[in-house]
Design a protein around this motif. Structure first.
Motif, PDB file in Angstrom:
ATOM      1  N   HIS A 101      53.290  27.786  40.064  1.00  0.00           N
ATOM      2  CA  HIS A 101      53.283  29.115  40.799  1.00  0.00           C
ATOM      3  C   HIS A 101      53.197  30.228  39.499  1.00  0.00           C
ATOM      4  CE1 HIS A 101      55.968  32.277  42.845  1.00  0.00           C
ATOM      5  NE2 HIS A 101      54.668  32.470  43.424  1.00  0.00           N
ATOM      6  N   ALA A 102      53.759  30.153  38.337  1.00  0.00           N
ATOM      7  CA  ALA A 102      53.703  31.172  37.537  1.00  0.00           C
ATOM      8  C   ALA A 102      52.214  31.273  37.099  1.00  0.00           C
ATOM      9  CB  ALA A 102      54.612  30.760  36.343  1.00  0.00           C
ATOM     10  N   ARG A 103      51.628  30.339  36.883  1.00  0.00           N
ATOM     11  CA  ARG A 103      50.197  29.997  36.206  1.00  0.00           C
ATOM     12  C   ARG A 103      49.241  30.601  37.449  1.00  0.00           C
ATOM     13  NH1 ARG A 103      50.595  29.786  30.904  1.00  0.00           N
ATOM     14  NH2 ARG A 103      51.872  27.977  30.333  1.00  0.00           N
ATOM     15  N   ARG A 104      49.601  30.362  38.387  1.00  0.00           N
ATOM     16  CA  ARG A 104      48.690  30.698  39.578  1.00  0.00           C
ATOM     17  C   ARG A 104      48.681  32.552  39.647  1.00  0.00           C
ATOM     18  NH1 ARG A 104      44.162  31.123  42.254  1.00  0.00           N
ATOM     19  NH2 ARG A 104      44.353  31.661  44.523  1.00  0.00           N
ATOM     20  N   ILE A 105      49.818  33.059  39.562  1.00  0.00           N
ATOM     21  CA  ILE A 105      50.345  34.432  39.373  1.00  0.00           C
ATOM     22  C   ILE A 105      49.485  35.071  38.289  1.00  0.00           C
ATOM     23  CG2 ILE A 105      52.031  36.313  38.993  1.00  0.00           C
ATOM     24  CD1 ILE A 105      52.537  35.100  41.800  1.00  0.00           C
ATOM     25  N   LEU A 152      41.970  39.611  39.815  1.00  0.00           N
ATOM     26  CA  LEU A 152      41.930  40.951  40.614  1.00  0.00           C
ATOM     27  C   LEU A 152      41.637  42.066  39.611  1.00  0.00           C
ATOM     28  CD1 LEU A 152      44.766  40.642  43.129  1.00  0.00           C
ATOM     29  CD2 LEU A 152      42.414  40.294  43.529  1.00  0.00           C
ATOM     30  N   TYR A 153      42.228  41.890  38.228  1.00  0.00           N
ATOM     31  CA  TYR A 153      42.108  43.002  37.261  1.00  0.00           C
ATOM     32  C   TYR A 153      41.647  42.732  35.837  1.00  0.00           C
ATOM     33  CZ  TYR A 153      45.457  44.613  40.866  1.00  0.00           C
ATOM     34  OH  TYR A 153      45.864  45.134  42.110  1.00  0.00           O
ATOM     35  N   PRO A 154      40.334  42.122  36.128  1.00  0.00           N
ATOM     36  CA  PRO A 154      39.581  41.558  34.721  1.00  0.00           C
ATOM     37  C   PRO A 154      39.398  42.688  33.717  1.00  0.00           C
ATOM     38  CG  PRO A 154      38.257  41.907  36.467  1.00  0.00           C
ATOM     39  CD  PRO A 154      39.326  42.185  37.327  1.00  0.00           C
ATOM     40  N   GLU A 155      39.469  43.788  34.149  1.00  0.00           N
ATOM     41  CA  GLU A 155      39.306  45.124  33.099  1.00  0.00           C
ATOM     42  C   GLU A 155      40.349  45.116  32.114  1.00  0.00           C
ATOM     43  OE1 GLU A 155      41.407  47.203  36.652  1.00  0.00           O
ATOM     44  OE2 GLU A 155      39.967  45.541  36.340  1.00  0.00           O
ATOM     45  N   TYR A 156      41.499  44.369  32.242  1.00  0.00           N
ATOM     46  CA  TYR A 156      42.522  44.289  31.155  1.00  0.00           C
ATOM     47  C   TYR A 156      42.405  42.884  30.121  1.00  0.00           C
ATOM     48  CZ  TYR A 156      44.567  47.732  34.205  1.00  0.00           C
ATOM     49  OH  TYR A 156      44.764  48.742  35.054  1.00  0.00           O
ATOM     50  N   ASN A 157      41.525  42.236  30.381  1.00  0.00           N
ATOM     51  CA  ASN A 157      41.011  41.215  29.541  1.00  0.00           C
ATOM     52  C   ASN A 157      42.082  40.161  29.353  1.00  0.00           C
ATOM     53  OD1 ASN A 157      38.338  42.333  28.988  1.00  0.00           O
ATOM     54  ND2 ASN A 157      39.566  44.008  27.661  1.00  0.00           N
ATOM     55  N   GLY A 158      42.737  39.788  30.437  1.00  0.00           N
ATOM     56  CA  GLY A 158      43.763  38.758  30.237  1.00  0.00           C
ATOM     57  C   GLY A 158      45.131  39.344  29.470  1.00  0.00           C
ATOM     58  N   GLU A 159      45.200  40.506  28.975  1.00  0.00           N
ATOM     59  CA  GLU A 159      46.377  40.845  28.325  1.00  0.00           C
ATOM     60  C   GLU A 159      47.371  41.398  28.809  1.00  0.00           C
ATOM     61  OE1 GLU A 159      46.679  40.355  24.915  1.00  0.00           O
ATOM     62  OE2 GLU A 159      44.751  39.224  25.139  1.00  0.00           O
ATOM     63  N   LEU A 160      47.113  41.862  30.219  1.00  0.00           N
ATOM     64  CA  LEU A 160      48.213  42.555  31.148  1.00  0.00           C
ATOM     65  C   LEU A 160      49.516  41.706  31.459  1.00  0.00           C
ATOM     66  CD1 LEU A 160      48.943  45.309  32.594  1.00  0.00           C
ATOM     67  CD2 LEU A 160      48.096  44.424  34.600  1.00  0.00           C
ATOM     68  N   PRO A 176      36.334  50.928  36.376  1.00  0.00           N
ATOM     69  CA  PRO A 176      35.950  49.412  36.067  1.00  0.00           C
ATOM     70  C   PRO A 176      35.404  48.838  37.230  1.00  0.00           C
ATOM     71  CG  PRO A 176      38.344  49.709  36.623  1.00  0.00           C
ATOM     72  CD  PRO A 176      37.721  51.273  36.405  1.00  0.00           C
ATOM     73  N   GLN A 177      34.037  48.596  37.205  1.00  0.00           N
ATOM     74  CA  GLN A 177      33.317  48.039  38.469  1.00  0.00           C
ATOM     75  C   GLN A 177      33.957  46.732  39.128  1.00  0.00           C
ATOM     76  OE1 GLN A 177      31.122  50.193  40.042  1.00  0.00           O
ATOM     77  NE2 GLN A 177      31.859  51.502  38.554  1.00  0.00           N
ATOM     78  N   ASN A 178      34.489  45.691  38.182  1.00  0.00           N
ATOM     79  CA  ASN A 178      34.938  44.627  38.583  1.00  0.00           C
ATOM     80  C   ASN A 178      36.230  44.458  38.935  1.00  0.00           C
ATOM     81  OD1 ASN A 178      36.037  44.865  35.955  1.00  0.00           O
ATOM     82  ND2 ASN A 178      35.239  42.955  34.950  1.00  0.00           N
ATOM     83  N   SER A 179      36.977  45.666  39.014  1.00  0.00           N
ATOM     84  CA  SER A 179      38.289  45.895  39.490  1.00  0.00           C
ATOM     85  C   SER A 179      38.366  45.450  41.277  1.00  0.00           C
ATOM     86  CB  SER A 179      39.016  47.146  39.324  1.00  0.00           C
ATOM     87  OG  SER A 179      40.225  47.307  40.072  1.00  0.00           O
ATOM     88  N   ILE A 180      39.172  44.876  41.415  1.00  0.00           N
ATOM     89  CA  ILE A 180      39.460  44.513  42.997  1.00  0.00           C
ATOM     90  C   ILE A 180      39.339  45.872  43.773  1.00  0.00           C
ATOM     91  CG2 ILE A 180      42.056  44.275  43.049  1.00  0.00           C
ATOM     92  CD1 ILE A 180      39.643  42.567  45.205  1.00  0.00           C
ATOM     93  N   VAL A 181      39.960  46.988  43.166  1.00  0.00           N
ATOM     94  CA  VAL A 181      40.179  48.270  43.832  1.00  0.00           C
ATOM     95  C   VAL A 181      38.871  48.988  44.114  1.00  0.00           C
ATOM     96  CG1 VAL A 181      41.268  50.417  43.798  1.00  0.00           C
ATOM     97  CG2 VAL A 181      42.733  48.422  42.847  1.00  0.00           C
ATOM     98  N   ILE A 182      38.010  48.842  43.080  1.00  0.00           N
ATOM     99  CA  ILE A 182      36.700  49.337  43.065  1.00  0.00           C
ATOM    100  C   ILE A 182      35.898  48.458  43.777  1.00  0.00           C
ATOM    101  CG2 ILE A 182      34.761  50.418  41.692  1.00  0.00           C
ATOM    102  CD1 ILE A 182      37.367  51.768  41.263  1.00  0.00           C
ATOM    103  N   MET A 183      35.893  47.287  43.961  1.00  0.00           N
ATOM    104  CA  MET A 183      35.277  46.392  44.660  1.00  0.00           C
ATOM    105  C   MET A 183      35.255  46.735  46.178  1.00  0.00           C
ATOM    106  SD  MET A 183      35.116  42.748  42.501  1.00  0.00           S
ATOM    107  CE  MET A 183      34.121  42.095  43.572  1.00  0.00           C
TER     108      MET A 183
END
Length: 527
Positions: free
Chosen positions: A29-33, A40-48, A200-207
């Motif tokens: 479950h944690a890995r899926r989250i 959804l938020y690739p602009e944070y490059n997996g660091e968030l 950020p064009q690839n953000s879910i919010v912007i898409m």
């Protein structure tokens, strides 16, 4: 994930969520989250967001994931399975997400306890400069299960810094349109578009808003911003600015301040303009000239602290401040600049904060900042100036040497003079060498208010029999001396002292006591 990103308590810039724990059911479950966060938020490059589970060796040790979560800016979100439910002490935690059901009442409250830790004032972090509350997002009705119905606290909506800046630019365009200031409109439209380019064009919010944003690609849209276009920018585009990340927020905050000052100027709100301008000047004065890249803009930094600069302010000058000084804000020592939002009693600050002007360009800085500049300069010169070295070693100096030292310091930035020293140290009678000894730590020079307060306290302790009305009179007398800097005998039988007794001091104290009070005031004012 989307609800969390919208509703969570954010950092001081209002963009990224503050430190958060997701309580998950299983490792899968944690890995899926984590995957959903990254998707959804690739602009944070997996660091968030990072998974922190006891089975992962990367979690432990110095530099491990738990150490990073505790001490570093990133990651902001710890996705945990049991490991962080109890024991962890991250004081900056402001969000807890219950992504699993909890059946143990004791454990439930232990998990909530992760958010109750208070900040340590001496160890403040840039991503959490204040903590009045923490937020719980309960996705599994745990509160209902335990028959709890906490009212909680209504959180004030945070306006992210990029959103605030975008809104100010729209306000400025609207006002400039009223005044038919075409150059200002053109300039601000250009900067609006620069902000939009940061989305950020690839953000879910912007898409999700892509279809609506296509309207901005048409150059005709920007030719003339009509009321309906501004309304579109304000209601549809402006909220999307919350997704901007990875920018220099110190620079953006300075840019926002400049735009806010310029907007007050357009509205001809002199009081607001003056207050905002003073704050901006104070911020500029904190730039460390000792840093080479900052020193390159020494001329603009100096000019922008003078009244002459602001008396002839223009759109071009505002742009110059933004383009040249915004990138330098990151060099201001974080020990001097606040790390984030701070609470102030603005009424008190507005009424007591004073500025001094010095030098041929009439640079203006706060009294506190000027005093710091003087002290830094004197200590810097002590290593090379023989007269300062004699003073530091406790050796006497002649009057000629004192005058020579005064002349040399007068020519230095910040143009040190006896009048300015008396003002900034709040001591009307001290001589030049006394100030130097005070700065070098050789002789403590009390300020006038300190001297007055101590003298009155001592007088009261020596006259322990004084009545309540007499204490009231002495407190009024102390305040009068501090405010006026002088007092004459006749003042003591005039207003405001007649408010305590119609005869003033004569109706409150005996002739002997009056003489003692006169001796006290004469001594204070002669000091």
């Amino acid at each position: 994930m989307k609800e969390f990103m919208e509703e969570s308590i954010k950092d001081p810039n209002g963009v990224l969520p503050g430190k958060t724990i997701f309580f998950c059911a299983t490792i899968a479950h944690a890995r899926r989250i984590e995957q959903i966060f990254d998707s959804l938020y690739p602009e944070y490059n997996g660091e968030l967001a990072k998974v922190l589970v006891s089975e992962d060796p990367r979690v432990y040790g110095k530099g491990g994931l738990l150490d990073q979560f505790t001490h570093n800016d990133m990651p902001r979100v710890a996705i945990s399975v049991d490991m962080l439910d109890t024991g962890i002490d991250v004081r900056e935690l402001v969000n807890l997400v219950f992504a699993k059901p909890v059946y143990s009442y004791t454990k439930f409250w232990q998990m909530i306890g992760r958010g109750t830790r208070l900040l340590e004032p001496t160890k403040m972090k840039p991503w959490c400069a204040e903590k009045e509350a923490f937020l719980i997002l309960d996705c599994w009705d745990n509160f209902e299960y335990f028959k709890l119905n906490p009212k909680g606290k209504e959180l004030k909506a945070q306006i992210p810094l990029p959103v605030r800046l975008f809104g100010l630019r729209l306000d400025k365009i609207e006002k400039a349109s009223e005044l038919n200031e075409k150059e200002i409109i053109k300039s601000e439209i250009s900067r609006l578009r620069q902000q939009i380019d940061l989305l950020p064009q690839n953000s879910i919010v912007i898409m999700e808003a892509k279809n609506e944003l296509q309207r901005l690609d048409d150059e005709n849209f920007w030719t003339k911003l009509t009321e309906d276009k501004i309304e579109f920018l304000r209601t549809t585009v402006k909220p999307l600015l919350r997704t901007i990340s990875g920018e220099d927020f110190k620079a953006m905050r300075f840019e926002r301040d400049v735009v806010e000052v310029s907007l007050a100027g357009l509205f001809e709100d002199k009081e607001k303009f003056g207050t905002l301008k003073d704050g901006l000047v104070e911020k500029i004065s904190e730039l460390p000239i000792s840093v080479n890249i900052v020193a390159r803009e020494r001329g603009l930094i100096s000019k922008s602290q003078s009244n002459k600069f602001w008396d002839s302010i223009s759109q071009e000058k505002y742009i110059e401040l933004i383009e040249k000084l915004s990138p330098l804000m990151k060099f201001i020592d974080s020990r001097v600049a606040p790390l984030g939002p701070a609470k102030f009693d603005f009424t008190d600050i507005t009424s007591t904060k004073e500025f001094v002007e010095f030098g041929p360009q009439n640079e203006a800085v706060s009294i506190e900042r000027y005093r710091k500049m003087v002290e830094e300069k004197v200590r810097e010169l002590t290593s090379t100036n023989p007269i300062l070295q004699k003073i530091q070693n406790g050796e006497p100096i002649t009057e000629d040497e004192a005058n020579l030292l005064a002349e040399e310091l007068h020519d230095e930035n910040p143009h040190i003079t006896i009048d300015l020293l008396r003002r900034v140290y709040n001591h009307r009678k001290a001589q030049f060498v006394q100030f130097i000894k005070h700065i070098l730590g050789i002789q403590i020079l009390e300020s006038f208010p300190e001297t007055v307060s101590k003298s009155f306290d001592q007088f009261i302790s020596e006259h322990s029999y004084v009545s309540g009305r007499q204490l009231q009179f002495l407190e009024l007398l102390k305040s009068f001396i501090l405010e006026k800097g002088e007092i004459e005998k006749r003042n003591l039988i005039e207003s405001p002292f007649t408010m305590i007794h119609p005869e003033g001091i004569r109706g409150v104290f005996s002739p002997k006591e009056i003489n003692e009070i006169l001796v006290l005031t004469e001594k204070l004012l002669a000091a």
